[in-house]
Design a protein around this motif. Structure first.
Motif, PDB file in Angstrom:
ATOM      1  N   UNK A  16      -0.556  -1.819 -11.035  1.00 11.74           N
ATOM      2  CA  UNK A  16      -0.491  -0.365 -11.032  1.00 11.74           C
ATOM      3  C   UNK A  16      -0.167   0.123  -9.631  1.00 11.74           C
ATOM      4  N   UNK A  17       0.375   1.335  -9.554  1.00 12.62           N
ATOM      5  CA  UNK A  17       0.652   1.969  -8.275  1.00 12.62           C
ATOM      6  C   UNK A  17      -0.658   2.505  -7.710  1.00 12.62           C
ATOM      7  N   UNK A  18      -0.907   2.222  -6.444  1.00 13.73           N
ATOM      8  CA  UNK A  18      -2.164   2.614  -5.815  1.00 13.73           C
ATOM      9  C   UNK A  18      -2.107   4.078  -5.388  1.00 13.73           C
ATOM     10  N   UNK A  19      -3.083   4.844  -5.852  1.00 11.59           N
ATOM     11  CA  UNK A  19      -3.219   6.245  -5.453  1.00 11.59           C
ATOM     12  C   UNK A  19      -4.601   6.527  -4.846  1.00 11.59           C
ATOM     13  N   UNK A  20      -5.626   5.873  -5.388  1.00 13.01           N
ATOM     14  CA  UNK A  20      -6.993   6.143  -4.948  1.00 13.01           C
ATOM     15  C   UNK A  20      -7.284   5.458  -3.613  1.00 13.01           C
ATOM     16  N   UNK A  21      -8.057   6.137  -2.775  1.00 11.53           N
ATOM     17  CA  UNK A  21      -8.398   5.578  -1.468  1.00 11.53           C
ATOM     18  C   UNK A  21      -9.194   4.282  -1.598  1.00 11.53           C
ATOM     19  N   UNK A  22     -10.068   4.222  -2.598  1.00 12.21           N
ATOM     20  CA  UNK A  22     -10.880   3.016  -2.780  1.00 12.21           C
ATOM     21  C   UNK A  22     -10.001   1.824  -3.127  1.00 12.21           C
ATOM     22  N   UNK A  23      -8.974   2.058  -3.938  1.00 13.71           N
ATOM     23  CA  UNK A  23      -8.047   0.982  -4.290  1.00 13.71           C
ATOM     24  C   UNK A  23      -7.223   0.559  -3.071  1.00 13.71           C
TER      25      UNK A  23
END
Length: 384
Positions: A16-23
């Motif tokens: 998946x494309x990373x959007x969340x800061x935690x990811x």
């Protein structure tokens, strides 16, 4: 390969494309772990900084791969839009962007950072991630061309993906060889010919496909280029290998040399850097290199010298920098895992005895062995 195929079919991993800061933090941690703690490279630099050029202000995307069962992110890849770094001469040198016409730079991507957790490298995680990166870059970002600067040992893997060398192997200022490669995203014919695992992802994309990148590539008479890298056939005999292969059976020799690659060096190349954590071995096949500690030359090493034994056996960082001295110098590069591929008990004993003898010789003389290798190392019957 069977395990990778099973993982792919079972849907064990999702990308998946990373959007969340935690990811993003999880991805940076994986990159940091692989580059700094596993390979012990680029101390003092950030995980997302390339040693060859500055990524500050680069337009980039990050994709991650997650194991569905555990929910853990186990790998990631960072893509950089070439247009955002094309003003830097180092980028053109490392990736041969100078070959790409300005009108296609807008549609060119650089895979500058890929990392998979060590325990997941024999699973299907990297395949799922690579395929997703390829499909997303074409479908959602309009990419036509993809650039990767790979280590010589990984060239064959990228070639199976559909990448082609577009320049000779060159030594980075930070040490180690890289090969510039290029993938033409819409070259269905080539991807089918090499049986690329990216082909299904391409065929899922709606047609007609843009063909500007493919038309440009096919009009270049000198591409793909000679890389200066050659897979070593274990059956090849070479006198320079007689030290390392002394006492090995044909099966042991094959295991040791199965994935070795030969690189043609140029004078001034920094083949290995002092303090680097890469633990592979190298054998000087032809020519000559210098061993440097700091700015001081401590030895000149010729054909038959085995480099990196302490790093491979003891897990230490490189004790010296290795610089190519003569034109026509050829190095045979072996990964640390080559030692583990020698399976038979007699072969393993012979190999470890050889490595111990090399270390002992250098410890006694307090420097690398620069004279002809002692006869005790040689076994003419086992070198064939």
């Amino acid at each position: 390969m069977a395990r990778i195929g099973l993982d792919d079919l079972s849907g064990r991993f999702e990308a998946f494309v990373v959007h969340e800061r935690s990811d993003l933090a999880a991805c940076v941690e994986i990159i940091e772990s692989v580059r700094r703690w596993e390979l012990r490279r680029v101390a003092g630099r950030t995980a997302l900084e390339t040693s060859g050029f500055s990524e500050e202000g680069a337009d980039a995307i990050m994709l991650a791969v997650r194991e569905r069962w555990s929910g853990r992110i186990v790998g990631c890849v960072r893509g950089i839009f070439a247009r955002s770094v094309a003003h830097q001469p180092q980028v053109h040198h490392e990736y041969r962007l100078d070959l790409v016409p300005p009108e296609l730079i807008e549609y060119t991507g650089i895979a500058a950072r890929m990392a998979i957790m060590p325990q997941m490298r024999k699973t299907g995680a990297s395949l799922v991630l690579t395929r997703a990166f390829f499909e997303h870059s074409i479908r959602d970002c309009g990419m036509m061309l993809f650039c990767v600067s790979c280590e010589p040992a990984l060239l064959s893997m990228y070639q199976r993906m559909g990448y082609r060398a577009v320049g000779r192997a060159w030594a980075k200022p930070s040490g180690g060889y890289r090969v510039p490669t290029l993938l033409v995203g819409h070259d269905e014919e080539h991807l089918a010919r090499v049986r690329s695992p990216l082909l299904p992802a391409l065929r899922r994309l709606p047609r007609p496909w843009p063909d500007a990148g493919l038309r440009w590539f096919r009009a270049q008479p000198d591409l793909p280029a000679e890389s200066g890298v050659r897979r070593w056939e274990p059956r090849y005999d070479h006198r320079a290998l007689s030290v390392l292969t002394a006492g090995l059976s044909a099966a042991g020799r094959r295991g040791l040399l199965e994935h070795a690659v030969e690189v043609e060096g140029q004078p001034g190349d920094l083949a290995f850097r002092e303090g680097d954590g890469v633990r592979g071995l190298a054998v000087v096949l032809e020519g000559e290199v210098s061993a440097l500690r700091g700015d001081r030359a401590v030895a000149r090493l010729g054909a038959g010298e085995v480099i990196g034994v302490a790093s491979a056996v003891l897990g230490q960082a490189r004790q010296a920098s290795i610089v190519v001295e003569r034109p026509g110098t050829r190095l045979l590069l072996l990964s640390r895992s080559a030692i583990e591929r020698v399976r038979g008990a007699n072969d393993r004993t012979a190999l470890w005895q050889t490595l111990a003898q090399i270390l002992a010789w250098r410890a006694v003389h307090e420097r690398p062995c620069v004279e002809p290798v002692p006869e005790v190392f040689h076994d003419s019957d086992s070198a064939a």
